[in-house]
Scaffold this active site. Sequence first.
Site, PDB file in Angstrom:
ATOM      1  N   SER A 136      -1.682  -4.897  -0.306  1.00  0.00           N
ATOM      2  CA  SER A 136      -2.063  -3.552  -0.748  1.00  0.00           C
ATOM      3  C   SER A 136      -1.124  -2.555  -0.087  1.00  0.00           C
ATOM      4  CB  SER A 136      -3.505  -3.259  -0.324  1.00  0.00           C
ATOM      5  OG  SER A 136      -3.837  -1.897  -0.453  1.00  0.00           O
TER       6      SER A 136
ATOM      7  N   TYR B 248     -10.279  -3.501   5.957  1.00  0.00           N
ATOM      8  CA  TYR B 248      -9.404  -3.711   4.799  1.00  0.00           C
ATOM      9  C   TYR B 248      -7.939  -3.553   5.183  1.00  0.00           C
ATOM     10  CZ  TYR B 248      -7.745  -3.401  -0.024  1.00  0.00           C
ATOM     11  OH  TYR B 248      -7.085  -3.621  -1.218  1.00  0.00           O
TER      12      TYR B 248
END
Length: 253
Positions: A140, A153
């Site tokens: 990401s 995350y």
Amino acid sequence: MNKRFEDKVVLITGGSGDIGTTTAKMFLEEGAKVAIVGTSDEKLAKAKESLGDVLTIKANVVNEDEVKNYVDKTVEEYGKIDVFFNNAGIEGKMIPIEALEMDDFKKVLDVNVVGAFLGLKYVIPIMKKQKSGSIINTSSVAGLGGTAAMSPYVTSKHAVIGLTKTAALEVAGDNIRVNCINPSPIEGRMMDSIESGFNSDDPDSMEQEFIKTIPLGRYGKVEEVAKLVMFLASDDSEFITGSIHRIDGGMLA
């Protein structure tokens, strides 16, 4: 249509999610045999209904026996694995570090890091026997910077980059390539969840805040991510390995 994946076998974790299902559809359209892995019988059945001729396998990517099983089942059904889209992941809670429970932190790392590791652990030996393969891990833009209140995350997606680079070095001699994709906010369930996590009263306002950080002025589309995966899976990228591929509308430029 150019069928770059005729007679190729593609295995996708997170296969019943937005990106997984869209990518599976594109691979099928280009001639591939596809196996998708997910955690929900209902979602897998819905994906199969929309995709057609795919192998669906229920598995928790944190469970080593279940990971071995999804790899074994794919090989039993199709004889090989040419492409592994190591895509399963969760976003976790939007909470500052000091307020975050250990279990919530570990849950995200288990799925996003341990799950990715176990997929590599069991797919790589199959590809080594073939002396070929392409692996695409999902990281990401969060793996390339920090985001307040998203420590699980962000940490996990940094780790996926480290796994990608290490695996690429380990298997290059076997003609296996390992790359990762680094999407910015992409339209779909995960961003809906993140927006609500930051502002449950007005999630639409969070969408506008995120969009302000993207020079192209919008969220990405799942089809755009799928096209990048297809490129990295194909022979069009045969000299690319150990690489990080942002697909972020200029967000980190």
